[in-house]
Motif scaffolding. Structure first.
Motif, PDB file in Angstrom:
ATOM      1  N   LEU A 271      -6.605  11.694  -5.761  1.00  0.00           N
ATOM      2  CA  LEU A 271      -5.461  11.503  -6.660  1.00  0.00           C
ATOM      3  C   LEU A 271      -4.211  12.159  -6.082  1.00  0.00           C
ATOM      4  CD1 LEU A 271      -7.268  12.290 -10.026  1.00  0.00           C
ATOM      5  CD2 LEU A 271      -6.491  10.042  -9.250  1.00  0.00           C
ATOM      6  N   THR A 272      -3.058  11.533  -6.345  1.00  0.00           N
ATOM      7  CA  THR A 272      -1.803  12.174  -5.943  1.00  0.00           C
ATOM      8  C   THR A 272      -1.513  13.321  -6.917  1.00  0.00           C
ATOM      9  OG1 THR A 272      -0.428  10.793  -7.370  1.00  0.00           O
ATOM     10  CG2 THR A 272      -0.863   9.963  -5.150  1.00  0.00           C
ATOM     11  N   LYS A 304      -1.014   3.749 -11.815  1.00  0.00           N
ATOM     12  CA  LYS A 304      -1.126   4.078 -13.239  1.00  0.00           C
ATOM     13  C   LYS A 304      -2.520   3.771 -13.777  1.00  0.00           C
ATOM     14  CE  LYS A 304       2.488   1.495 -14.224  1.00  0.00           C
ATOM     15  NZ  LYS A 304       2.982   1.256 -12.857  1.00  0.00           N
ATOM     16  N   THR A 305      -3.141   2.727 -13.197  1.00  0.00           N
ATOM     17  CA  THR A 305      -4.419   2.294 -13.746  1.00  0.00           C
ATOM     18  C   THR A 305      -5.469   3.404 -13.717  1.00  0.00           C
ATOM     19  OG1 THR A 305      -3.851   0.202 -12.714  1.00  0.00           O
ATOM     20  CG2 THR A 305      -6.012   0.340 -13.744  1.00  0.00           C
ATOM     21  N   ARG A 454       1.018   4.051   2.243  1.00  0.00           N
ATOM     22  CA  ARG A 454       1.699   2.766   2.018  1.00  0.00           C
ATOM     23  C   ARG A 454       2.727   2.548   3.111  1.00  0.00           C
ATOM     24  NH1 ARG A 454       1.016   2.020  -3.597  1.00  0.00           N
ATOM     25  NH2 ARG A 454      -1.238   2.023  -3.664  1.00  0.00           N
TER      26      ARG A 454
HETATM   27  P1  ADP Z   1       0.363   0.370 -10.861  1.00  0.00           P
HETATM   28  O1  ADP Z   1       0.951   1.702 -11.127  1.00  0.00           O
HETATM   29  O2  ADP Z   1       1.360  -0.605 -10.339  1.00  0.00           O
HETATM   30  O3  ADP Z   1      -0.417  -0.157 -12.046  1.00  0.00           O
HETATM   31  P2  ADP Z   1      -2.192   0.410  -9.661  1.00  0.00           P
HETATM   32  O4  ADP Z   1      -2.820   1.315 -10.620  1.00  0.00           O
HETATM   33  O5  ADP Z   1      -2.526  -1.036  -9.761  1.00  0.00           O
HETATM   34  O6  ADP Z   1      -0.637   0.582  -9.664  1.00  0.00           O
HETATM   35  O7  ADP Z   1      -2.501   0.929  -8.205  1.00  0.00           O
HETATM   36  C1  ADP Z   1      -2.100   0.231  -7.054  1.00  0.00           C
HETATM   37  C2  ADP Z   1      -3.103   0.378  -5.954  1.00  0.00           C
HETATM   38  O8  ADP Z   1      -3.125   1.702  -5.482  1.00  0.00           O
HETATM   39  C3  ADP Z   1      -4.517   0.071  -6.399  1.00  0.00           C
HETATM   40  O9  ADP Z   1      -5.135  -0.692  -5.407  1.00  0.00           O
HETATM   41  C4  ADP Z   1      -5.147   1.450  -6.514  1.00  0.00           C
HETATM   42  O10 ADP Z   1      -6.526   1.397  -6.267  1.00  0.00           O
HETATM   43  C5  ADP Z   1      -4.439   2.229  -5.441  1.00  0.00           C
HETATM   44  N1  ADP Z   1      -4.341   3.673  -5.698  1.00  0.00           N
HETATM   45  C6  ADP Z   1      -4.067   4.258  -6.872  1.00  0.00           C
HETATM   46  N2  ADP Z   1      -4.031   5.610  -6.739  1.00  0.00           N
HETATM   47  C7  ADP Z   1      -4.247   5.864  -5.442  1.00  0.00           C
HETATM   48  C8  ADP Z   1      -4.339   7.073  -4.666  1.00  0.00           C
HETATM   49  N3  ADP Z   1      -4.164   8.268  -5.224  1.00  0.00           N
HETATM   50  N4  ADP Z   1      -4.581   6.943  -3.350  1.00  0.00           N
HETATM   51  C9  ADP Z   1      -4.748   5.729  -2.773  1.00  0.00           C
HETATM   52  N5  ADP Z   1      -4.694   4.570  -3.448  1.00  0.00           N
HETATM   53  C10 ADP Z   1      -4.449   4.624  -4.765  1.00  0.00           C
END
Ligand code: ADP
Ligand code: MG
Length: 724
Positions: A271-272, A304-305, A454
């Motif tokens: 997690l970030t 966010k998910t 990213r």
């Molecule tokens: P949003 O905030 O747009 O809803 P998502 O929850 O769909 O974003 O997350 C976007 C992508 O980033 C997903 O594929 C998710 O699995 C990935 N992701 C989320 N948190 C992290 C993290 N801490 N490190 C790497 N990838 C992550």
């Protein structure tokens, strides 16, 4: 006048206003005006300033100075010099010429197909004439001017409203009906205390209503606009708080703090820091004994998910079920496929419920959630709030992209989730200074960083001369197995003026100009444009999706795109709240000058989601410093908040609020008013007012806030928004 009776009058049908009969009422209903209150809110789209009367000599001078051969729209008081002359110039076309004069000169007015003007223009009679004068071979002329009989000291309006029209309505009919509604209601009752008005130096509500329609002066119009924008913003943000926020309510659902290790162990990444912080904030809310009302804001792709999933995990672990509502079927499906795998590993059951869920599956789901002995995660569209869905032991409701749901849908959800913790998620970064207005009294958690790794999306701005190269680039991307988005602005339908009405182009005060910058540039509609691309890109499968398609049709196209069955998707901004298609590597935005910075930034977030290098190309023929500034901001920054702040500085709060927040559910009249907000003074006043009111009386239950509460509830009722 008693307040009760004022409110009752506002709710009466339009026919209660003097002079509005069934035929006119039917025409009004086509533009959404059905009550007397609606008439008061049927704001002009522009105004003609006929206040300053010019002499013919002054007009002649201004044309000579201007060099265009034409004057600005101006008014002039002129007398008829001689008997008008009418003649038929061809079948069905008569022209009438009238010589007019004042003490400084003469001019000739020409009317087409209005032979009746002859009967009005008697020699010697005086008129106020309004329009653009022209110089033809040094003779002053004017075509089809607006005219009003003039009496010295009479009561002609200084500034004349120009209303949006539809078949069966004329400017005169609308103005008369609105005037009748104003005299019947006094403009609607005041609901803010005197003390508040004077502190914020705002005029009274009835002054504002009178002057937005029939301004006494340009200054009065400005003050009216300020007051009414203030009202709309205030009521909007309070309606959020009243319909959704129950800040101090004690919760029956206490979710004890729990070990997060099983959860973090089940996700494939770390997690970030801001995800951890948000999860901690939510955990504290859930265990705190009060009902959670929190919004989770973070750029597209900020993750966010997984934060929502953590909240769901805590809740289910404590034995309560969770509902997650998304605005479209495809988003719900995507959440389901992501989360069901995760919760499978954690040992919890997930269900998907949408409009297309079959009857047998529906019964299975209903039984599972009604039973309540085993907690479940139910993911779906607004099908979740249909009456036959009854939860037992619902502990948490999560709403994705909440601004896509109408206030009524959220209210229905709120009713269903009485006493239930609520987490809403939004990808729209709203500048902090506007957050109270946009989010009401929700607590805010922010994800202000993207997960690492990213890669940035290469950002370009080009003009039409790049068209060929652009098409070649699309083909190259598709040839490499990638997919492409092409985004066009949504075309707003504007009402057609009726024959005999004042031409709208003559309006010289356009406070509510709904068209963005550079209205001269032609717009590309998604449908036409995709036809063209189909011809130009022989080797690509091109399809389109736009806002006026049925939700099921939209979903079908988006699903096909997500599956890779479409190479190039032409769309309006419906994909803003779109899907995750990591294979899409190129986005082209047409008429980029029409989009706000934040919108462009959100669009850009749709590409660069996979391992391949991605590109974002803005196409615009708009020259000018502002356009260049905007592009530079986007190139430089990947931070949604920085971009939103820049957007706020460049365009003012009105555009940002109307594009991005709940404001957009409140109908066209509100939208135009809010967009007319050009400086932050009003939003500051609203913020101050909301802070004071909610700090003192968060649910507006105190007697002194009764009138305000009535207004807020009336507004929430009016804006029965739908998913779209
Ligand atoms: P949003 O905030 O747009 O809803 P998502 O929850 O769909 O974003 O997350 C976007 C992508 O980033 C997903 O594929 C998710 O699995 C990935 N992701 C989320 N948190 C992290 C993290 N801490 N490190 C790497 N990838 C992550
Ligand atoms: Mg999301």
């Amino acid at each position: 006048m008693a307040v009760g009776s004022a409110v009752e009058k506002l709710n009466m049908p339009v026919t209660a206003a003097k002079g509005v009969g069934p035929a006119r009422a039917a025409a009004f209903s086509r533009v959404g005006v059905t009550t007397v209150g609606d008439l008061l809110r049927y704001y002009p789209r522009a105004y003609q300033n006929r206040e300053h009367v010019r002499t013919l000599a002054e007009i002649r001078g201004s044309i000579n100075a201007g060099g265009t051969g034409r004057s600005e729209p101006v008014s002039s008081v002129l007398a008829v010099a001689s008997e008008p002359m009418s003649r038929m110039i061809r079948r069905g076309m008569t022209i009438t010429k009238i010589r007019l004069f004042d003490e400084t000169g003469t001019c000739e007015a020409t009317f087409f197909n209005q032979p009746y003007v002859r009967d009005n223009f008697r020699t010697g009679a005086q008129f106020r004439i309004w329009g653009r004068f022209e110089l033809e071979k040094s003779r002053l002329t004017i075509n089809s001017p607006v005219w009003e009989p003039y009496v010295e000291g009479g009561d002609l309006l200084p500034i004349v409203p120009v209303y949006p029209l539809t078949r069966g309505l004329t400017q005169k009919a609308v103005a008369q009906s609105v005037a009748a509604a104003i005299s019947m209601t006094g403009g609607g009752g005041e609901y803010l205390p005197e003390e508040v008005l004077s502190r914020l130096s705002l005029p009274t509500h009835s002054y504002a209503v009178r002057n937005i329609h029939f301004p006494e002066s340009v200054e009065a119009l400005g003050a009216a606009k300020d007051r009414l924008s203030f009202d709309e913003l205030l009521l909007t943000s309070l309606s959020l708080s009243v319909s959704g926020g129950r800040r101090n309510e004690l919760s029956k659902t206490v979710v004890p703090k729990t070990d997060t290790a099983p959860f973090t162990g089940a996700i494939p990444f770390t997690l970030t820091a801001s995800q951890k912080r948000a999860i901690a904030e939510i955990g504290a809310d859930l265990s705190g004994g009060k009902v959670m009302n929190r919004i989770l804001v973070g750029d597209v792709g900020s993750g966010k998910t997984v934060v929502a999933a953590a909240a769901a995990y805590f809740t289910m672990k404590a034995g309560y079920s969770v509902a997650l509502m998304a605005p479209t079927e495809i988003l719900a499906t995507q959440h389901f496929s992501d989360l069901s795998a995760l919760f499978d590993r954690l040992g919890y059951k997930c269900f998907l419920l949408t409009g297309s869920t079959g009857a047998a599956k529906r019964r299975e789901i209903s039984a599972a959630i009604a039973d309540g002995s085993v907690p479940v995660l139910l993911i779906g569209t607004h099908a979740l709030i249909s009456p036959d869905v009854t939860f037992s032991r619902l502990g948490l409701a999560i709403i994705d992209e909440q601004h896509r749901f109408g206030v009524m849908q959220r209210a229905a959800l709120a009713e269903k989730t009485e006493g239930v913790h609520t987490l809403v998620m939004s990808a729209t970064p709203i500048p902090r200074t506007l957050s109270l207005i946009a989010y009401g009294n929700l607590d805010v958690s922010r994800l202000d960083e993207l997960p690492s790794g990213r890669q940035p999306v290469d950002t370009f701005a080009v003009d039409e001369s790049y068209r060929k190269r652009l098409n070649a680039f699309i083909e190259k991307q598709v040839g490499e197995g990638h997919q492409v988005y092409v985004v066009c602005p949504a075309v707003e339908e504007s009402p057609v003026p009726e024959k005999g009405d004042d031409p709208l182009e003559m309006a010289d005060i356009s406070l509510f100009d709904l068209i963005g910058p550079d209205p001269e540039l032609p717009m590309k509609s998604a449908v036409e444009y995709s036809e063209r691309l189909k011809n130009e890109l022989k080797n690509c499968r091109v399809s389109f999706v736009h806002g006026r398609m049925k939700p099921a049709e939209k979903d079908a196209v988006m699903t096909a795109f997500a599956r890779g069955e479409i190479d190039v998707l032409v769309s309006t901004t419906v994909i803003e709240v779109g899907v995750n298609v990591p294979n899409a590597t190129l986005m082209i935005v047409e008429n980029a000058e029409r989009f706000g910075l934040s919108q462009l930034h959100q669009l850009r977030g749709r590409v660069g989601r996979g391992p391949a290098k991605s590109y974002f190309v803005m196409v615009s023929d708009s020259k000018g410093e502002k356009a260049k500034d905007r592009i530079e901001t986007l190139k430089r920054s990947r931070d949604g908040y920085k971009i939103a702040e820049a957007d706020l500085r460049q365009r003012g709060p009105g555009d940002i609020l109307s594009e991005n927040s709940v404001v957009r559910q409140h109908g066209q009249s509100t939208l135009s008013l809010i967009r007319a907000l050009s400086d932050s003074a009003i939003t500051d006043k609203v913020t101050e007012c909301v802070t004071r009111i909610l700090g003192d009386d968060p649910t507006l239950e105190k007697p002194e806030n009764e009138k305000l509460r009535d207004r807020v509830l009336a507004m929430a009722k009016r804006s029965s928004g739908t998913v779209n």
